[in-house]
Design a protein around this motif. Structure first.
Motif, short mmCIF file in Angstrom:
data_model
loop_
_atom_site.label_atom_id
_atom_site.label_comp_id
_atom_site.label_asym_id
_atom_site.label_seq_id
_atom_site.Cartn_x
_atom_site.Cartn_y
_atom_site.Cartn_z
N PRO A 39 58.18 21.08 54.00
CA PRO A 39 58.12 21.30 52.54
C PRO A 39 57.38 22.60 52.22
O PRO A 39 56.50 23.04 52.95
N SER A 40 57.76 23.21 51.09
CA SER A 40 57.21 24.51 50.71
C SER A 40 55.81 24.38 50.11
O SER A 40 55.61 23.68 49.12
N PHE A 41 54.87 25.09 50.70
CA PHE A 41 53.50 25.14 50.20
C PHE A 41 53.46 25.83 48.84
O PHE A 41 52.84 25.34 47.89
N SER A 42 54.14 26.95 48.73
CA SER A 42 54.10 27.71 47.48
C SER A 42 54.72 26.93 46.33
O SER A 42 54.21 26.97 45.20
N GLN A 43 55.79 26.20 46.58
CA GLN A 43 56.41 25.41 45.52
C GLN A 43 55.47 24.31 45.03
O GLN A 43 55.41 24.01 43.84
N ALA A 44 54.72 23.70 45.94
CA ALA A 44 53.77 22.66 45.54
C ALA A 44 52.69 23.23 44.65
O ALA A 44 52.23 22.58 43.70
N LEU A 45 52.29 24.46 44.91
CA LEU A 45 51.23 25.09 44.11
C LEU A 45 51.75 25.57 42.76
O LEU A 45 50.95 25.80 41.84
N GLY A 86 50.32 42.96 50.04
CA GLY A 86 51.45 42.23 49.47
C GLY A 86 51.32 40.72 49.53
O GLY A 86 52.33 40.01 49.52
N ALA A 87 50.09 40.21 49.56
CA ALA A 87 49.89 38.76 49.58
C ALA A 87 50.48 38.12 48.33
O ALA A 87 50.33 38.65 47.23
N SER A 88 51.13 36.99 48.50
CA SER A 88 51.67 36.27 47.35
C SER A 88 50.86 35.02 47.01
O SER A 88 51.02 34.45 45.93
N ILE A 89 49.99 34.59 47.94
CA ILE A 89 49.07 33.47 47.69
C ILE A 89 47.68 33.96 48.12
O ILE A 89 47.46 34.24 49.30
N ILE A 90 46.77 34.06 47.17
CA ILE A 90 45.43 34.53 47.47
C ILE A 90 44.43 33.40 47.21
O ILE A 90 44.39 32.81 46.13
N GLY A 91 43.64 33.11 48.23
CA GLY A 91 42.57 32.12 48.09
C GLY A 91 41.25 32.83 47.93
O GLY A 91 40.91 33.72 48.72
N VAL A 92 40.50 32.47 46.90
CA VAL A 92 39.18 33.06 46.68
C VAL A 92 38.14 32.05 47.12
O VAL A 92 38.03 30.97 46.53
N ASN A 93 37.39 32.41 48.16
CA ASN A 93 36.39 31.49 48.72
C ASN A 93 35.03 31.75 48.08
O ASN A 93 34.50 32.85 48.17
N ASN A 94 34.49 30.73 47.45
CA ASN A 94 33.15 30.84 46.86
C ASN A 94 32.05 30.88 47.92
O ASN A 94 30.91 31.22 47.61
N ARG A 95 32.41 30.56 49.15
CA ARG A 95 31.42 30.57 50.23
C ARG A 95 31.46 31.93 50.94
O ARG A 95 32.52 32.41 51.34
N ASN A 96 30.31 32.53 51.09
CA ASN A 96 30.18 33.72 51.91
C ASN A 96 30.18 33.27 53.36
O ASN A 96 29.24 32.60 53.81
N LEU A 97 31.21 33.62 54.11
CA LEU A 97 31.36 33.08 55.45
C LEU A 97 30.43 33.74 56.47
O LEU A 97 30.37 33.32 57.62
N ALA A 98 29.72 34.76 56.05
CA ALA A 98 28.74 35.37 56.95
C ALA A 98 27.43 34.59 56.94
O ALA A 98 26.84 34.30 57.98
N ASP A 99 26.96 34.21 55.72
CA ASP A 99 25.69 33.48 55.63
C ASP A 99 25.83 32.06 55.09
O ASP A 99 24.85 31.33 54.96
N LEU A 100 27.07 31.65 54.75
CA LEU A 100 27.43 30.30 54.33
C LEU A 100 26.93 29.91 52.95
O LEU A 100 27.03 28.75 52.55
N ALA A 155 44.07 40.97 36.32
CA ALA A 155 43.98 42.25 35.60
C ALA A 155 44.68 43.36 36.35
O ALA A 155 45.17 44.33 35.74
N SER A 156 44.75 43.23 37.67
CA SER A 156 45.41 44.26 38.48
C SER A 156 46.93 44.12 38.47
O SER A 156 47.64 44.94 39.03
N GLY A 157 47.41 43.04 37.86
CA GLY A 157 48.85 42.80 37.81
C GLY A 157 49.36 41.76 38.79
O GLY A 157 50.57 41.55 38.88
N PHE A 158 48.47 41.09 39.51
CA PHE A 158 48.89 40.08 40.47
C PHE A 158 49.52 38.89 39.75
O PHE A 158 48.91 38.28 38.89
N ARG A 159 50.74 38.57 40.13
CA ARG A 159 51.47 37.46 39.51
C ARG A 159 51.76 36.34 40.52
O ARG A 159 52.55 35.44 40.24
N GLY A 160 51.11 36.42 41.65
CA GLY A 160 51.28 35.38 42.65
C GLY A 160 50.41 34.17 42.36
O GLY A 160 49.92 33.97 41.25
N LEU A 161 50.17 33.37 43.40
CA LEU A 161 49.42 32.13 43.26
C LEU A 161 47.96 32.34 43.64
O LEU A 161 47.65 33.02 44.63
N LEU A 162 47.06 31.76 42.86
CA LEU A 162 45.63 31.85 43.11
C LEU A 162 45.07 30.46 43.46
O LEU A 162 45.35 29.49 42.76
#
Length: 259
Positions: A38-44, A178-192, A208-215
């Motif tokens: 099943p498509s991940f992007s379609q579910a989102l 050219g990412a179409s699905i961008i995940g923003v991690n609230n955790r800093n993976l260097a210091d957690l 604001a930059s024009g990204f129309r993909g999935l967040l």
């Protein structure tokens, strides 16, 4: 196409270098290609904020979370509660995950499955497809300048890619690749450390930059009220620790997804 892992800081670098040692033995292996899952992007893209519920036993930041959980049982409960996709940690040393977990979840549910791991070698892309996952995680802080090439490998395998960022510079790399699905991690993976303002801030910058993909917002969410800050900006939220720790997985998901 091997990233320069010696430059990756903190815990993230430690995990990534161990992962590279793990996967080098897979280089010569031939990988089957099962039918497309099943498509991940379609579910989102479904209306409202889609919940990606994570099968998670432990983590460097939280320690033991739910060591005895059965991946397939938890995944079925998540879906019954309203999860639109399942994330499965397959990293064995720091998260107590396995590829077997992913295979069991794939057989147990009919929603898309994200392979949550530290992708450091192209062979992991082919392996992810062979395991039956719908999507692979690509972390910009790990892959750096190679992110575009790994994105292309994922596309060639028919996989969606969740491209993870946690800073403005990483967001710029994801957008330029050219990412179409961008995940923003609230955790800093260097210091957690966790800063839940990271997702809204970078999400607004992406739009604001024009990204129309999935967040997708990641890390730090344990109450439904916290999701209000994501509405109208993000398409999905990935939640792991609070759900896995609940031991009443269907109810926990239902409480997070109710409007």
């Amino acid at each position: 196409m091997i990233p320069e892992l010696s430059k990756v800081p903190g815990v993230l670098g430690e995990i990534s270098r161990q992962r590279l040692r793990d996967v080098m033995e897979l280089e010569a292996q031939e990988w089957p290609k099962p039918s497309l899952p099943p498509s991940f992007s379609q579910a989102l893209r479904l209306p409202g904020l889609s919940l990606i519920a994570e099968v998670k036993r432990k983590s460097p930041s939280q320690g033991e979370i739910a060591l005895e959980l059965e991946a397939a049982e938890v995944a079925r409960a998540y879906v019954a509660g309203g999860a639109r996709a399942i994330s499965v940690l397959t990293e064995p040393h720091y998260f107590a995950g396995s590829v077997r977990d992913l295979q069991e979840v794939r057989r147990a549910v009919d929603v898309p499955v994200l392979r949550k791991d530290f992708t450091v070698h192209p062979v992991q892309i082919a392996e992810t497809r062979a395991l039956g996952a719908s999507a692979v995680l690509l972390i910009v802080a790990v892959l750096g300048r190679w992110i575009e090439q790994y994105l292309e490998l994922a596309r060639q395998e028919g996989l969606d890619a969740l491209v993870e960022v946690h800073s403005e510079a990483e967001l710029e790399l994801a957008l330029s690749a050219g990412a179409s699905i961008i995940g923003v991690n609230n955790r800093n993976l260097a210091d957690l450390s966790i800063d839940r303002s990271t997702a809204p801030r970078l999400g607004r910058l992406a739009r604001a930059s024009g990204f129309r993909g999935l967040l997708v917002a990641e890390s730090g969410y344990s109450e439904a009220a916290q999701l209000a800050e994501l509405e109208g900006l993000f398409d999905a939220v990935l939640i792991g620790t609070s759900l896995a720790r609940s031991h009443n997985w269907q109810v926990a998901v239902a409480q997070m997804t109710r409007s």
